[in-house]
Design a protein around this motif. Structure first.
Motif, PDB file in Angstrom:
ATOM      1  N   SER A  56       0.838  -1.191   0.000  1.00  0.00           N
ATOM      2  CA  SER A  56       0.000   0.000   0.000  1.00  0.00           C
ATOM      3  C   SER A  56       0.879   1.250   0.000  1.00  0.00           C
ATOM      4  CB  SER A  56      -0.923   0.007   1.220  1.00  0.00           C
ATOM      5  OG  SER A  56      -0.176   0.251   2.392  1.00  0.00           O
ATOM      6  N   TRP A  57       0.284   2.363  -0.387  1.00  0.00           N
ATOM      7  CA  TRP A  57       1.034   3.627  -0.445  1.00  0.00           C
ATOM      8  C   TRP A  57       1.498   4.050   0.937  1.00  0.00           C
ATOM      9  CZ3 TRP A  57       2.880   5.039  -4.859  1.00  0.00           C
ATOM     10  CH2 TRP A  57       2.223   4.689  -6.021  1.00  0.00           C
ATOM     11  N   VAL A  58       0.725   3.733   1.959  1.00  0.00           N
ATOM     12  CA  VAL A  58       1.114   4.093   3.326  1.00  0.00           C
ATOM     13  C   VAL A  58       2.374   3.332   3.716  1.00  0.00           C
ATOM     14  CG1 VAL A  58       0.392   4.013   5.741  1.00  0.00           C
ATOM     15  CG2 VAL A  58      -1.244   4.664   3.981  1.00  0.00           C
ATOM     16  N   ASP A  59       2.433   2.048   3.382  1.00  0.00           N
ATOM     17  CA  ASP A  59       3.627   1.260   3.687  1.00  0.00           C
ATOM     18  C   ASP A  59       4.846   1.799   2.944  1.00  0.00           C
ATOM     19  OD1 ASP A  59       2.137  -0.375   5.334  1.00  0.00           O
ATOM     20  OD2 ASP A  59       1.774  -1.873   3.762  1.00  0.00           O
ATOM     21  N   LEU A  60       4.654   2.175   1.680  1.00  0.00           N
ATOM     22  CA  LEU A  60       5.759   2.743   0.914  1.00  0.00           C
ATOM     23  C   LEU A  60       6.232   4.055   1.524  1.00  0.00           C
ATOM     24  CD1 LEU A  60       4.540   2.053  -2.723  1.00  0.00           C
ATOM     25  CD2 LEU A  60       6.387   0.909  -1.510  1.00  0.00           C
ATOM     26  N   TYR A  61       5.287   4.870   1.988  1.00  0.00           N
ATOM     27  CA  TYR A  61       5.638   6.137   2.634  1.00  0.00           C
ATOM     28  C   TYR A  61       6.416   5.892   3.919  1.00  0.00           C
ATOM     29  CZ  TYR A  61       5.162  10.641   4.939  1.00  0.00           C
ATOM     30  OH  TYR A  61       5.417  11.810   5.585  1.00  0.00           O
ATOM     31  N   GLU A  62       5.975   4.930   4.712  1.00  0.00           N
ATOM     32  CA  GLU A  62       6.677   4.614   5.960  1.00  0.00           C
ATOM     33  C   GLU A  62       8.087   4.085   5.688  1.00  0.00           C
ATOM     34  OE1 GLU A  62       4.047   1.971   7.989  1.00  0.00           O
ATOM     35  OE2 GLU A  62       2.755   3.606   8.690  1.00  0.00           O
ATOM     36  N   GLN A  63       8.245   3.302   4.630  1.00  0.00           N
ATOM     37  CA  GLN A  63       9.582   2.838   4.260  1.00  0.00           C
ATOM     38  C   GLN A  63      10.470   4.011   3.845  1.00  0.00           C
ATOM     39  OE1 GLN A  63       9.030  -0.056   1.170  1.00  0.00           O
ATOM     40  NE2 GLN A  63       8.070  -1.561   2.543  1.00  0.00           N
TER      41      GLN A  63
END
Length: 107
Positions: free
Chosen positions: A75-82
């Motif tokens: 998800s985009w949220v996971d990519l942002y957190e990474q």
């Protein structure tokens, strides 16, 4: 799901959309040619007029929900957190480099 299956499902959706719009255009033409000025067909004319718009909005909402995930399934949220974690690591390394450069050289 393989890429070919995704492509086929998208092409199927596009074909379904084109056939739905074509059928509605034929129905709308039939209603207008029949003389849709009588009061009995106003509901049918309203449905034929608004159904493509509502179908388009439904497709847009589905696609917006579908595209929340990247192609890898993350998800985009996971990519942002990474990305935030990577920025923190980079900042820590830059701080170590800066402190090493601030130390006076011996001699």
């Amino acid at each position: 799901m393989t890429e070919m299956t995704k492509l086929r499902s998208r092409l199927l959706l596009i074909a379904l959309w084109v056939s739905l719009v074509g059928a509605l255009v034929v129905l709308f033409t039939f209603v207008n040619a029949r003389g849709g000025s009588d009061g009995s067909s106003w509901a049918f004319s309203l449905i034929v007029s608004w159904l493509p718009f509502l179908a388009l909005m439904g497709f847009w909402l589905w696609y917006a929900r579908f595209s929340r995930r990247s192609s890898s399934g993350t998800s985009w949220v996971d990519l942002y957190e990474q990305q935030v974690a990577e920025n923190r690591r980079t900042n820590a390394l830059l701080e170590r480099i800066a402190t090493a450069l601030e130390k006076p050289s011996p001699g």
